[in-house]
Structure formats: C-alpha cells, structure tokens
Design a protein around this motif. Structure first.
Motif, mmCIF file in Angstrom:
data_model
loop_
_atom_site.group_PDB
_atom_site.id
_atom_site.type_symbol
_atom_site.label_atom_id
_atom_site.label_comp_id
_atom_site.label_asym_id
_atom_site.label_seq_id
_atom_site.Cartn_x
_atom_site.Cartn_y
_atom_site.Cartn_z
ATOM 1 N N TRP A 47 29.889 5.897 17.275
ATOM 2 C CA TRP A 47 29.125 7.095 16.896
ATOM 3 C C TRP A 47 29.421 8.306 17.725
ATOM 4 O O TRP A 47 30.266 8.097 18.540
ATOM 5 N N SER A 48 29.176 9.465 17.214
ATOM 6 C CA SER A 48 29.081 10.798 17.906
ATOM 7 C C SER A 48 28.705 10.741 19.178
ATOM 8 O O SER A 48 27.514 10.568 19.446
ATOM 9 N N MET A 49 29.243 11.628 19.966
ATOM 10 C CA MET A 49 28.675 12.058 21.394
ATOM 11 C C MET A 49 27.487 13.137 21.293
ATOM 12 O O MET A 49 27.826 14.224 20.483
ATOM 13 N N ILE A 50 26.360 12.878 21.522
ATOM 14 C CA ILE A 50 25.473 14.013 21.785
ATOM 15 C C ILE A 50 25.318 14.525 22.701
ATOM 16 O O ILE A 50 25.286 15.963 22.775
ATOM 17 N N VAL A 76 22.329 18.505 15.414
ATOM 18 C CA VAL A 76 22.908 19.562 15.006
ATOM 19 C C VAL A 76 21.990 20.867 14.427
ATOM 20 O O VAL A 76 22.160 21.855 14.538
ATOM 21 N N ASP A 77 21.194 20.319 13.413
ATOM 22 C CA ASP A 77 20.454 21.030 12.704
ATOM 23 C C ASP A 77 19.171 21.707 13.439
ATOM 24 O O ASP A 77 18.425 22.306 12.968
ATOM 25 N N TYR A 172 21.151 18.346 22.554
ATOM 26 C CA TYR A 172 22.210 18.424 21.904
ATOM 27 C C TYR A 172 23.215 19.177 22.620
ATOM 28 O O TYR A 172 22.841 20.225 23.027
ATOM 29 N N ALA A 173 24.257 18.866 23.382
ATOM 30 C CA ALA A 173 25.315 19.487 23.849
ATOM 31 C C ALA A 173 26.587 19.539 22.846
ATOM 32 O O ALA A 173 27.346 18.953 22.799
ATOM 33 N N PRO A 174 26.553 20.843 22.247
ATOM 34 C CA PRO A 174 27.666 21.171 21.376
ATOM 35 C C PRO A 174 29.050 20.974 22.222
ATOM 36 O O PRO A 174 29.248 21.412 23.286
#
Length: 174
Positions: A47-50, A76-77, A172-174
């Motif tokens: 899975w993607s890293m938050i 993200v949203d 969330y850490a973009p």
C-alpha cells in the motif's frame, strides 16, 4: 575506501535488509483480533505511504503508516469522515542506530528500522463498528493478535485524542 567504513557500511546494509522483513502479510486464514475480528490484510505492505512517525522513550520505535487505495484517496482529498472501506496499517520497528550512516555523517545521528514490533490495523465499517466510531481495530505481534485487554484500549484512546479527525491520529504527509 578504508576497510572499517566498508565493513560498517556492509553491516548497516545487512541490518536494513533484515529489518525490512516483517511478520508475514497474512490474510483471511490468519487469526482475527478479539472484539473486532480484524485481520492483517493480504498485501498491505504494498500500500501507499500516508506518513511516518517516531515514538521515542520507552517504545523507541520507527513507524510507517500505510493506506489502502480508499484510505489514500480520502487522505489526499481531505475527506472526513473517512469512507467505509478505508484501511490503515501501522508497521512498527525498534529504532536502531545506523552505523554506516553515522560513519558517513561523522556523528551518531542516523537511525534505521531494527526488529519488528507490531502491526496495527484500523478498518472503517460504519455499520459493523458503529459503537466504536465506525472503526474496527487489530494489534498484532509476530502475526498473532494481542489479547482482548489490549484491544479494549484502542477506541478509548482514539476517542479521547483524535475525535476531531474521525478517530485517526495520522495526518497525510505529501
């Protein structure tokens, strides 16, 4: 390159490779957490890293917080509350000093994952987990769920400290 830094680099690289291996990903055949019936999702490590976090003091852990595609879209949203189907996984390791990085940096200041400690899972299902803010919880050590007493502490902690973010600590850490 001198022999000692090369050996230190090799040792640090070996530690990083070993540390990157954790408990098996699990799936439907594995044991479910008491109270909530949450299991470790198959493939969660892809899975993607938050975000990442660091717990100092007695825990002394490095943590990676991962999200399934539903969770990632919501993060993200900026969607709150999180939609049903959101699954968040926190993978934790003991913090280990990085000999190779420290040698390159000239002082003791770099850390890498050491031995795995826990995998924690949050599953959003508003109907199934209505009594706990729509969230089911699972805490696993070595792929096995911890006892009921530990799971009884999950929602009260999230309720007291993260109610304003749909009971989720992570941002969330973009």
């Amino acid at each position: 390159m001198k022999r000692i830094p090369l050996l230190a680099f090799a040792a640090a690289t070996s530690v990083c490779i070993i540390a990157s291996m954790s408990a098996p990903a699990g799936g439907a055949e594995d044991e479910a957490s008491p109270i909530f019936g949450v299991r470790i999702p198959t493939g969660y490590r892809q899975w993607s890293m938050i975000a990442v976090s660091h717990e100092a003091g007695q825990l002394n852990e490095l943590r990676g917080i991962l999200g399934n595609p539903v969770a990632m879209k919501a993060f993200v949203d900026g969607t709150l509350p999180f939609p049903d189907g959101t699954i968040i996984a926190k993978v934790a390791w003991k913090e280990l000093s990085s000999v190779g990085d420290d040698a390159a940096l000239g002082s003791m200041q770099a850390y890498v994952p050491g031995a795995p400690t826990t995998v924690q899972i949050m599953v959003k299902d508003s109907s199934k987990y209505a009594e706990t803010g729509g969230w089911g919880f699972g805490r696993f050590i070595g792929g096995k769920p911890t006892d009921e007493a530990q799971h009884e502490t999950c929602f009260p902690c999230h309720q007291a400290n993260a109610k304003d973010h749909d009971f989720v600590f992570t941002r969330y850490a973009p």
